[in-house]
Design a protein around this motif. Structure first.
Motif, PDB file in Angstrom:
ATOM      1  N   VAL A 146      35.642  46.819 125.223  1.00  0.00           N
ATOM      2  CA  VAL A 146      35.266  47.576 124.033  1.00  0.00           C
ATOM      3  C   VAL A 146      34.414  48.763 124.454  1.00  0.00           C
ATOM      4  O   VAL A 146      33.478  48.609 125.240  1.00  0.00           O
ATOM      5  CB  VAL A 146      34.464  46.706 123.039  1.00  0.00           C
ATOM      6  CG1 VAL A 146      33.908  47.558 121.899  1.00  0.00           C
ATOM      7  CG2 VAL A 146      35.326  45.600 122.471  1.00  0.00           C
ATOM      8  N   THR A 147      34.748  49.934 123.933  1.00  0.00           N
ATOM      9  CA  THR A 147      33.848  51.080 124.031  1.00  0.00           C
ATOM     10  C   THR A 147      33.467  51.509 122.623  1.00  0.00           C
ATOM     11  O   THR A 147      34.278  51.446 121.695  1.00  0.00           O
ATOM     12  CB  THR A 147      34.472  52.274 124.774  1.00  0.00           C
ATOM     13  OG1 THR A 147      35.586  52.759 124.037  1.00  0.00           O
ATOM     14  CG2 THR A 147      34.891  51.899 126.176  1.00  0.00           C
ATOM     15  N   VAL A 148      32.231  51.927 122.482  1.00  0.00           N
ATOM     16  CA  VAL A 148      31.702  52.378 121.202  1.00  0.00           C
ATOM     17  C   VAL A 148      31.092  53.753 121.419  1.00  0.00           C
ATOM     18  O   VAL A 148      30.191  53.906 122.250  1.00  0.00           O
ATOM     19  CB  VAL A 148      30.641  51.399 120.661  1.00  0.00           C
ATOM     20  CG1 VAL A 148      30.006  51.957 119.393  1.00  0.00           C
ATOM     21  CG2 VAL A 148      31.259  50.037 120.400  1.00  0.00           C
ATOM     22  N   THR A 149      31.592  54.733 120.683  1.00  0.00           N
ATOM     23  CA  THR A 149      31.059  56.088 120.798  1.00  0.00           C
ATOM     24  C   THR A 149      30.380  56.472 119.497  1.00  0.00           C
ATOM     25  O   THR A 149      31.000  56.448 118.429  1.00  0.00           O
ATOM     26  CB  THR A 149      32.161  57.104 121.134  1.00  0.00           C
ATOM     27  OG1 THR A 149      32.798  56.721 122.352  1.00  0.00           O
ATOM     28  CG2 THR A 149      31.579  58.495 121.302  1.00  0.00           C
ATOM     29  N   LEU A 150      29.093  56.790 119.603  1.00  0.00           N
ATOM     30  CA  LEU A 150      28.326  57.275 118.472  1.00  0.00           C
ATOM     31  C   LEU A 150      28.377  58.799 118.491  1.00  0.00           C
ATOM     32  O   LEU A 150      27.947  59.433 119.469  1.00  0.00           O
ATOM     33  CB  LEU A 150      26.872  56.811 118.545  1.00  0.00           C
ATOM     34  CG  LEU A 150      26.547  55.363 118.164  1.00  0.00           C
ATOM     35  CD1 LEU A 150      27.208  54.357 119.106  1.00  0.00           C
ATOM     36  CD2 LEU A 150      25.039  55.144 118.140  1.00  0.00           C
ATOM     37  N   PHE A 151      28.928  59.383 117.439  1.00  0.00           N
ATOM     38  CA  PHE A 151      28.963  60.833 117.298  1.00  0.00           C
ATOM     39  C   PHE A 151      27.818  61.235 116.379  1.00  0.00           C
ATOM     40  O   PHE A 151      27.824  60.924 115.184  1.00  0.00           O
ATOM     41  CB  PHE A 151      30.303  61.288 116.729  1.00  0.00           C
ATOM     42  CG  PHE A 151      31.451  61.142 117.689  1.00  0.00           C
ATOM     43  CD1 PHE A 151      31.697  62.110 118.653  1.00  0.00           C
ATOM     44  CD2 PHE A 151      32.270  60.028 117.643  1.00  0.00           C
ATOM     45  CE1 PHE A 151      32.754  61.972 119.545  1.00  0.00           C
ATOM     46  CE2 PHE A 151      33.328  59.883 118.524  1.00  0.00           C
ATOM     47  CZ  PHE A 151      33.568  60.865 119.492  1.00  0.00           C
ATOM     48  N   ILE A 152      26.819  61.917 116.953  1.00  0.00           N
ATOM     49  CA  ILE A 152      25.593  62.247 116.237  1.00  0.00           C
ATOM     50  C   ILE A 152      25.477  63.763 116.158  1.00  0.00           C
ATOM     51  O   ILE A 152      25.599  64.458 117.167  1.00  0.00           O
ATOM     52  CB  ILE A 152      24.364  61.658 116.939  1.00  0.00           C
ATOM     53  CG1 ILE A 152      24.572  60.169 117.237  1.00  0.00           C
ATOM     54  CG2 ILE A 152      23.113  61.862 116.092  1.00  0.00           C
ATOM     55  CD1 ILE A 152      23.520  59.571 118.152  1.00  0.00           C
ATOM     56  N   GLU A 153      25.223  64.255 114.953  1.00  0.00           N
ATOM     57  CA  GLU A 153      25.109  65.692 114.724  1.00  0.00           C
ATOM     58  C   GLU A 153      23.717  66.020 114.222  1.00  0.00           C
ATOM     59  O   GLU A 153      23.157  65.303 113.381  1.00  0.00           O
ATOM     60  CB  GLU A 153      26.139  66.136 113.683  1.00  0.00           C
ATOM     61  CG  GLU A 153      26.001  67.584 113.262  1.00  0.00           C
ATOM     62  CD  GLU A 153      26.721  67.868 111.966  1.00  0.00           C
ATOM     63  OE1 GLU A 153      27.926  68.170 112.038  1.00  0.00           O
ATOM     64  OE2 GLU A 153      26.087  67.784 110.888  1.00  0.00           O
ATOM     65  N   ALA A 154      23.165  67.113 114.729  1.00  0.00           N
ATOM     66  CA  ALA A 154      21.911  67.656 114.218  1.00  0.00           C
ATOM     67  C   ALA A 154      22.209  68.993 113.555  1.00  0.00           C
ATOM     68  O   ALA A 154      22.692  69.915 114.212  1.00  0.00           O
ATOM     69  CB  ALA A 154      20.899  67.835 115.346  1.00  0.00           C
ATOM     70  N   ASP A 155      21.956  69.094 112.268  1.00  0.00           N
ATOM     71  CA  ASP A 155      22.192  70.321 111.507  1.00  0.00           C
ATOM     72  C   ASP A 155      20.846  71.012 111.316  1.00  0.00           C
ATOM     73  O   ASP A 155      20.046  70.637 110.457  1.00  0.00           O
ATOM     74  CB  ASP A 155      22.831  69.973 110.159  1.00  0.00           C
ATOM     75  CG  ASP A 155      23.163  71.204 109.316  1.00  0.00           C
ATOM     76  OD1 ASP A 155      22.547  72.261 109.535  1.00  0.00           O
ATOM     77  OD2 ASP A 155      24.025  71.100 108.431  1.00  0.00           O
ATOM     78  N   ALA A 156      20.602  72.028 112.132  1.00  0.00           N
ATOM     79  CA  ALA A 156      19.315  72.709 112.089  1.00  0.00           C
ATOM     80  C   ALA A 156      19.097  73.415 110.760  1.00  0.00           C
ATOM     81  O   ALA A 156      17.989  73.452 110.225  1.00  0.00           O
ATOM     82  CB  ALA A 156      19.223  73.712 113.244  1.00  0.00           C
ATOM     83  N   THR A 157      20.156  73.973 110.189  1.00  0.00           N
ATOM     84  CA  THR A 157      20.041  74.744 108.951  1.00  0.00           C
ATOM     85  C   THR A 157      19.573  73.873 107.797  1.00  0.00           C
ATOM     86  O   THR A 157      18.722  74.279 106.998  1.00  0.00           O
ATOM     87  CB  THR A 157      21.391  75.383 108.598  1.00  0.00           C
ATOM     88  OG1 THR A 157      21.817  76.204 109.689  1.00  0.00           O
ATOM     89  CG2 THR A 157      21.294  76.214 107.334  1.00  0.00           C
ATOM     90  N   HIS A 158      20.122  72.678 107.700  1.00  0.00           N
ATOM     91  CA  HIS A 158      19.810  71.808 106.560  1.00  0.00           C
ATOM     92  C   HIS A 158      18.827  70.696 106.909  1.00  0.00           C
ATOM     93  O   HIS A 158      18.528  69.846 106.057  1.00  0.00           O
ATOM     94  CB  HIS A 158      21.098  71.194 106.013  1.00  0.00           C
ATOM     95  CG  HIS A 158      22.071  72.213 105.518  1.00  0.00           C
ATOM     96  ND1 HIS A 158      23.106  72.686 106.300  1.00  0.00           N
ATOM     97  CD2 HIS A 158      22.153  72.869 104.336  1.00  0.00           C
ATOM     98  CE1 HIS A 158      23.792  73.584 105.606  1.00  0.00           C
ATOM     99  NE2 HIS A 158      23.244  73.716 104.424  1.00  0.00           N
ATOM    100  N   ASP A 159      18.346  70.663 108.159  1.00  0.00           N
ATOM    101  CA  ASP A 159      17.355  69.673 108.579  1.00  0.00           C
ATOM    102  C   ASP A 159      17.865  68.244 108.412  1.00  0.00           C
ATOM    103  O   ASP A 159      17.130  67.358 107.952  1.00  0.00           O
ATOM    104  CB  ASP A 159      16.049  69.847 107.796  1.00  0.00           C
ATOM    105  CG  ASP A 159      14.927  70.381 108.685  1.00  0.00           C
ATOM    106  OD1 ASP A 159      15.126  70.482 109.906  1.00  0.00           O
ATOM    107  OD2 ASP A 159      13.851  70.699 108.149  1.00  0.00           O
ATOM    108  N   THR A 160      19.122  68.007 108.747  1.00  0.00           N
ATOM    109  CA  THR A 160      19.722  66.689 108.578  1.00  0.00           C
ATOM    110  C   THR A 160      20.404  66.234 109.855  1.00  0.00           C
ATOM    111  O   THR A 160      20.731  67.039 110.739  1.00  0.00           O
ATOM    112  CB  THR A 160      20.765  66.695 107.447  1.00  0.00           C
ATOM    113  OG1 THR A 160      21.766  67.677 107.749  1.00  0.00           O
ATOM    114  CG2 THR A 160      20.129  66.998 106.111  1.00  0.00           C
TER     115      THR A 160
END
Length: 728
Positions: A146-160
């Protein structure tokens, strides 16, 4: 390896927005930990001490064969089942031999210019590459495959931040995913309040606030929809935090079905926060090389009160979730015929109603239930037969032509996910409903649920809905869903895969919505599920507004709209002025108050204009005329809730944009011998000047520090509005 050596960071990944930071660490053991989620720290700040300086407190000591190593104390990023971490896992996978033990360790990390969107699911639109920042973090259990990939985004414009997870079977045997959450984070404290949004039909999105306590707490849905009774949202706030002060964090799931939003406080006063698909009856088969993708979770945080995270979500969803063509477009004023006619109408009645609507300044005529099939004159027939009842309408095209000659757009109601037993569709395809072969299927609201997990059902709906919109000049579609899922079984899946049905229903729904909305980008869709039974970010990706509640009583709507707008932008809340006495509550409320509350969002009217006297029609026309110049600010302006003297009896809010400030106040019940107080505006630009309707000019500082005087109401359910134009 000694504990201190095992707990050393070998990697630290910092995702940063304008004001906030999410930091993730990899230990020497390969375990991945949630280091930090909060305000931005100086670039290069090392956070390994959070782990190495952790005091001793545990029951299962010396785990991993390492002296004094305590896995259940560590803030794990994406925990699994079977280790010495004794808290709720984010992922569970069952192997062929029945074992559910899974041991994920760090495999790789890659910085991304742009995070890919989840396959076949609604999600935030990608940001421009210049503004994007993301991380693909891959963990693996090579023994299981099993491989698990977490795709994490940082949106600087909206602080989210946003996260979704892809689970892949890299082995040679099939696996069963039985729990797969979108986001999990361990906080090393339980000193917070949990806020969720609960209720029922007609009382949606009521905030519930309680201090965290040991054990499990949260909300979920098991209805096949996000639900009237709960929202796929959780908020953690400092105990003293309110709208204007204190730190808070909110997480919301972009999904329209069964969900879990949960906090577990362990015996060491740590809080594990989790959000994602509900694992109740969930069992997804992963064949070799196949992948499963979770919905996207969105996380916002701030230190200046609940308003900060609310604003982040509202602006983010306006810019990156609502269909772009409609997201910032002013919503037309609607007249819906339902409360005027119910099923009892013909062409003459509808045209007469449309003429009255045009005369008072309304802009879009919506034909609700009863227009289709061989005879849809009550709730028991024809659902699923999506062709016009030409005899009843006098010809749909002819009706549309007459309404458009009056200057009105034309909209229509559908409920495509359900079918009446007394319909051509059910007669031709009785096997297309969700049902168990050994029991009589449950009727609910005289309908069955279609099995949207089946491709042939999806293809049929795409075909007939596209034909309806291709063949007729329709500007708007109200997409309703008036029952939840029962009798959960499908012959389209083998026995061992029945646990996929609920999620496959949603994937099918999203495929239909994507196909129909992309084929008709000029048509605005409005979501509905018996009111707010599916008011969620998943539906907003296709329908830029959603019917907020079937309860149209203005006073009841105050709390519903306040709770719903905590995450979702006001222009996405469909709100109507309805008849009095109100159908749901029996309350009689002044027209001005009904209008002020409906104008909070996408405003419309749903009453019988044909039965209104000339005085009432003149009042409606005046309200509509006064509303239109303010519509842009009321729908798109930044929303803030204002402090009131008696929050059990008063509601006040403001809408603010670059040119206009609008303040609304509603007093519920009049009280004797009281002196009304003042309302103070919020967050006006420094040194700006604002002109009132009477011509007086006020500095921003005056409006925020002194405020406006509330007139003492004479009678119950009284509203007041102040409008200021910026002159500097």
């Amino acid at each position: 390896m000694e504990a201190q050596e095992a707990k050393q960071l070998i990697h630290q990944f910092d995702l940063r927005t304008k004001h906030n930071q999410m930091s993730i660490g990899v230990l020497a053991t390969g375990h991945v930990v949630a280091l930090y989620l909060g305000q931005r720290l100086p670039v290069g700040t090392k956070l390994g001490g959070i782990i190495t300086e952790m005091g001793r407190a545990s029951y299962l000591a010396d785990t991993e064969g390492i002296h004094d190593f305590r896995l259940e104390q560590l803030p794990l990023l994406y925990p699994t089942f079977g280790s010495s971490d004794m808290r709720r896992p984010a992922l569970m996978v069952r192997q062929e031999n029945g074992s559910e033990v899974l041991d994920l360790r760090f495999q790789s990390a890659q910085w991304l210019d742009q995070v890919p969107t989840p396959a076949a699911l609604p999600a935030l639109r990608p940001m421009p590459v210049a503004e994007a920042s993301g991380l693909a973090l891959t963990l693996a259990d090579e023994a299981v495959g099993v491989t698990v990939t977490l795709f994490i985004e940082a949106d600087a414009t909206h602080d989210t931040f946003a996260q979704h997870v892809v689970i892949k079977n890299t082995g040679h045997a099939s696996l069963h995913v039985t729990r797969a959450l979108s986001w999990s984070w361990d906080f090393l404290s339980d000193q917070a309040d949990l806020i969720t949004f609960s209720g029922a039909w007609g009382r949606e999105a009521q905030p519930v606030r309680r201090a965290l306590e040991p054990g499990l707490q949260g909300v979920d849905s098991m209805r096949g929809a996000s639900g009237h009774g709960q929202q796929p949202t959780l908020v953690l706030a400092q105990p003293h935090a309110d709208w204007q002060q204190g730190a808070a964090l909110a997480a919301n799931l972009i999904y329209s079905g069964d969900f879990l939003a949960q906090v577990q406080v362990d015996m060491h006063q740590n809080a594990r926060v989790q959000l994602g698909l509900n694992d109740w009856q969930f069992d997804w088969t992963l064949t070799p090389e196949a992948s499963f993708t979770t919905p996207q979770a969105v996380i916002a945080l701030g230190t200046s009160g609940l308003r900060t995270v609310s604003h982040h979500f509202q602006q983010l969803y306006t810019d990156r979730l609502l269909p772009a063509v409609f997201a910032k477009q002013e919503r037309p004023l609607v007249i819906n015929n339902w409360e005027a006619t119910f099923f009892d109408f013909d062409e003459k009645t509808l045209v007469a109603l449309a003429k009255k609507a045009a005369a008072v300044g309304l802009e879009r005529f919506v034909l609700d239930d009863g227009w289709f099939g061989d005879g849809r004159d009550d709730e028991t027939t024809a659902l699923g037969d999506w062709w016009p009842n030409e005899a009843k309408l006098g010809g749909l095209d002819h009706l549309i032509g007459q309404i458009k000659k009056l200057g009105l757009d034309f909209g229509i109601w559908v409920e495509p996910e359900m079918v009446s037993p007394n319909s051509h569709l059910y007669h031709d395809h009785p096997d297309w409903i969700i049902r168990d072969p050994h029991h009589t299927p449950s009727l609910a609201r005289h309908t069955y649920a279609l099995d949207l997990g089946r491709v042939e059902v999806q293809d049929h709906l795409i075909k007939v809905l596209n034909a309806l919109l291709d063949e007729h000049d329709i500007d708007y579609v109200k997409w309703d869903m008036n029952r939840n899922l029962t009798d959960l079984y499908t012959p389209a899946l083998p026995a061992e895969r029945q646990g996929e049905l609920r999620h496959r229903y949603l994937l099918g729904l999203y495929r239909v919505l994507q196909a129909v909305t992309s084929a008709h980008p000029q048509v605005m869709f409005e979501g509905c599920a018996g009111g707010g039974g599916r008011f969620d970010a998943g539906m907003l990706a296709y329908a830029p507004q959603i019917w907020t509640s079937d309860d149209t009583d203005a006073i009841a709507r105050l709390g519903i709209q306040r709770g719903t707008s905590f995450i979702y932008p006001p222009q996405a809340l469909s709100c109507h002025v309805s008849m009095v006495p109100n159908q749901q509550t029996g309350r009689t409320t002044p027209l001005a108050t009904r209008a002020a509350v409906a104008e909070f969002g996408a405003c419309g009217y749903e009453l019988n204009l044909l039965a209104c006297d000339e005085t009432t029609l003149a009042q409606i026309k005046a309200e509509v005329s006064a509303y239109k110049p303010l519509r842009k600010t009321l729908q798109m302006g930044q929303l803030d809730w204002l402090a009131v003297y008696d929050d059990r009896n008063e509601y006040a809010w403001q809408k603010l944009d670059a040119t206009t400030l609008i303040i609304d106040h509603v007093n519920v019940l009049a009280q004797p011998n009281t002196a009304m107080k003042r309302l103070k505006a919020l967050a006006l630009p420094e040194d700006s000047l604002w002109q009132a309707a009477d011509g007086k000019i006020y500095p921003a500082e005056y409006l925020m520090a002194v405020g406006v005087a509330i007139a003492k109401p004479q009678g119950d359910f009284v509203s007041q509005r102040w409008v200021f134009k910026r002159v500097k």
